[in-house]
Scaffold this motif. Structure first.
Motif, mmCIF file in Angstrom:
data_model
loop_
_atom_site.group_PDB
_atom_site.id
_atom_site.type_symbol
_atom_site.label_atom_id
_atom_site.label_comp_id
_atom_site.label_asym_id
_atom_site.label_seq_id
_atom_site.Cartn_x
_atom_site.Cartn_y
_atom_site.Cartn_z
ATOM 1 N N PRO A 82 10.671 -15.109 36.988
ATOM 2 C CA PRO A 82 11.323 -14.668 38.226
ATOM 3 C C PRO A 82 10.501 -15.144 39.432
ATOM 4 N N PRO A 83 11.064 -15.115 40.617
ATOM 5 C CA PRO A 83 10.296 -15.504 41.805
ATOM 6 C C PRO A 83 9.135 -14.509 42.005
ATOM 7 N N SER A 84 7.927 -14.955 42.317
ATOM 8 C CA SER A 84 7.545 -16.363 42.336
ATOM 9 C C SER A 84 6.253 -16.488 41.548
ATOM 10 N N ARG A 85 6.152 -17.515 40.755
ATOM 11 C CA ARG A 85 4.899 -17.783 40.066
ATOM 12 C C ARG A 85 4.123 -18.824 40.857
ATOM 13 N N ALA A 86 2.839 -18.532 41.115
ATOM 14 C CA ALA A 86 1.987 -19.457 41.859
ATOM 15 C C ALA A 86 1.357 -20.456 40.892
ATOM 16 N N LEU A 87 1.539 -21.718 41.192
ATOM 17 C CA LEU A 87 0.996 -22.793 40.361
ATOM 18 C C LEU A 87 0.060 -23.625 41.229
ATOM 19 N N ALA A 88 -1.227 -23.594 40.898
ATOM 20 C CA ALA A 88 -2.225 -24.285 41.702
ATOM 21 C C ALA A 88 -2.008 -25.793 41.691
ATOM 22 N N GLY A 89 -2.486 -26.448 42.727
ATOM 23 C CA GLY A 89 -2.386 -27.892 42.781
ATOM 24 C C GLY A 89 -3.045 -28.541 41.591
ATOM 25 N N GLY A 90 -2.359 -29.503 40.970
ATOM 26 C CA GLY A 90 -2.883 -30.205 39.811
ATOM 27 C C GLY A 90 -2.723 -29.469 38.498
ATOM 28 N N ALA A 91 -2.168 -28.252 38.518
ATOM 29 C CA ALA A 91 -2.027 -27.449 37.299
ATOM 30 C C ALA A 91 -0.632 -27.627 36.702
ATOM 31 N N ALA A 92 -0.459 -27.106 35.467
ATOM 32 C CA ALA A 92 0.837 -27.175 34.791
ATOM 33 C C ALA A 92 1.036 -25.926 33.947
ATOM 34 N N ASP A 93 2.282 -25.493 33.845
ATOM 35 C CA ASP A 93 2.688 -24.409 32.961
ATOM 36 C C ASP A 93 3.564 -24.990 31.856
ATOM 37 N N THR A 94 3.320 -24.549 30.610
ATOM 38 C CA THR A 94 4.116 -25.027 29.479
ATOM 39 C C THR A 94 4.841 -23.852 28.839
ATOM 40 N N TYR A 95 6.150 -23.931 28.818
ATOM 41 C CA TYR A 95 7.005 -22.923 28.180
ATOM 42 C C TYR A 95 7.577 -23.532 26.903
ATOM 43 N N ILE A 96 7.591 -22.760 25.835
ATOM 44 C CA ILE A 96 8.274 -23.176 24.610
ATOM 45 C C ILE A 96 9.351 -22.145 24.306
ATOM 46 N N VAL A 97 10.592 -22.591 24.369
ATOM 47 C CA VAL A 97 11.749 -21.726 24.112
ATOM 48 C C VAL A 97 12.264 -22.067 22.714
ATOM 49 N N THR A 98 12.243 -21.088 21.824
ATOM 50 C CA THR A 98 12.706 -21.302 20.454
ATOM 51 C C THR A 98 14.004 -20.533 20.236
ATOM 52 N N VAL A 99 15.038 -21.258 19.877
ATOM 53 C CA VAL A 99 16.361 -20.665 19.681
ATOM 54 C C VAL A 99 16.752 -20.816 18.221
ATOM 55 N N ARG A 100 17.106 -19.704 17.597
ATOM 56 C CA ARG A 100 17.659 -19.760 16.238
ATOM 57 C C ARG A 100 19.171 -19.809 16.355
ATOM 58 N N ILE A 101 19.755 -20.847 15.799
ATOM 59 C CA ILE A 101 21.201 -21.046 15.908
ATOM 60 C C ILE A 101 21.869 -20.871 14.551
ATOM 61 N N GLY A 102 23.138 -20.542 14.584
ATOM 62 C CA GLY A 102 23.981 -20.529 13.397
ATOM 63 C C GLY A 102 25.136 -21.487 13.607
#
Length: 301
Positions: A99-119
């Motif tokens: 949600p608003p707002s996440r602070a991301l410092a200069g030169g930094a990165a955030d990695t999200y892994i979304v895992t979906v189980r499908i049928g």
């Protein structure tokens, strides 16, 4: 002072604010992984990377939106951030990952892994299985992410990932024994997938007709299938060729327009079994085959 060279009357301090922060959004999808014991279910992992290439701190929000093939349902979903704990996602999306707002410092990165189980639902169409270029909702396992930069104008950044829907094949092999050469004769039918027996069914009892069914077996599309049968004394004896019987196979495919060529007819005697030609399957095939055995007529000539 208005006099040149006079003493300064006041001092000012200025703060320069760099509001040129920005982000880069990248998303990709890993190959679907089959869920053990659930042949119509798969886990798909999507990696979303939000990076800040500037020197200033960037503030952002992030939403993930699945847009799957209509024959796909969502069983469950969860995500992690930077390798942290897994957080469950409810419903079928869109899902707010940040949600608003996440602070991301200069030169930094955030990695999200979304895992979906499908049928993958039986009785659908394979027409939407393939991803498009560019990836689009409703095709394959399309999934998009939208990041909103919390700055003037709230610019948005969109990235997508997609994998083809791994639609399987459904196959049922049934048996109808309408007469017996010996009272102890029972028939066993078998399904081979890529040469390996994956399902069997054996008749039982003394009543006629005697029937048996493998039930619906779910297999990967493209595998080569082959059907066979043998006589088994009392249902448990050694395999014997059904030489005293007239076998006949009929097959149907509930998937309209499938290019799969189904076996039919009497088959071929091979050693201790009767077998039918191997055939390649297509995604979404829903095959039902019946082998009927009647006694051979006596030759009175």
């Amino acid at each position: 002072s208005t006099t040149c060279g006079g003493v300064a009357q006041s001092a000012s301090t200025y703060t320069l604010v760099d509001d040129d922060a920005s982000i880069v959004l990248v998303k990709n999808a890993a190959a679907p992984v089959a869920v053990s014991g659930q042949p119509t279910q798969f886990d798909v992992a999507y990696t979303v990377v939000v990076s800040n290439p500037t020197l200033a701190t960037a503030n952002y929000s992030l939403v993930d939106t699945p847009g799957f093939d209509p024959d796909v349902s969502i069983v469950s979903a969860a995500f992690t951030l930077n390798g942290g704990i897994s957080t469950a996602l409810t419903g079928s999306g869109p899902w707010t990952l940040q949600p608003p707002s996440r602070a991301l410092a200069g030169g930094a990165a955030d990695t999200y892994i979304v895992t979906v189980r499908i049928g993958i639902n039986r009785g659908g169409s394979a027409i939407n299985d393939a991803c498009t270029a560019p990836s689009a909702s409703g095709n394959g396992l399309h999934n998009s992410a939208t990041a909103t930069l919390q700055t003037a104008g709230n610019p948005t950044f969109v990235a997508s990932g997609c994998r083809n829907t791994p639609t399987p094949v459904w196959v049922t092999l049934r048996k109808s024994l309408v007469g017996r050469a010996l009272a102890s004769d029972q028939m066993q039918v078998r399904i081979r997938s890529a040469g390996v027996v994956v399902a069997t069914a054996t008749t039982s009892g003394a009543a006629l007709p005697a029937s048996a069914s493998t039930g619906a077996v779910v297999l990967p599309a493209g595998n080569t299938l082959q059907f066979e049968e043998s006589v088994k004394a009392n249902g448990t004896g050694a395999d014997q060729a059904p030489s005293s019987y007239r076998p006949q196979m009929t097959c149907t495919n509930a998937t309209a327009g499938s290019p799969t060529i189904l076996p039919a007819g009497a088959g071929t005697a091979v050693s201790t079994r009767q077998e039918w030609p191997a055939f390649a399957t297509s995604a979404g095939d829903d095959i039902d085959c019946l082998i009927t055995n009647a006694l051979r007529s006596a030759d009175l000539r």
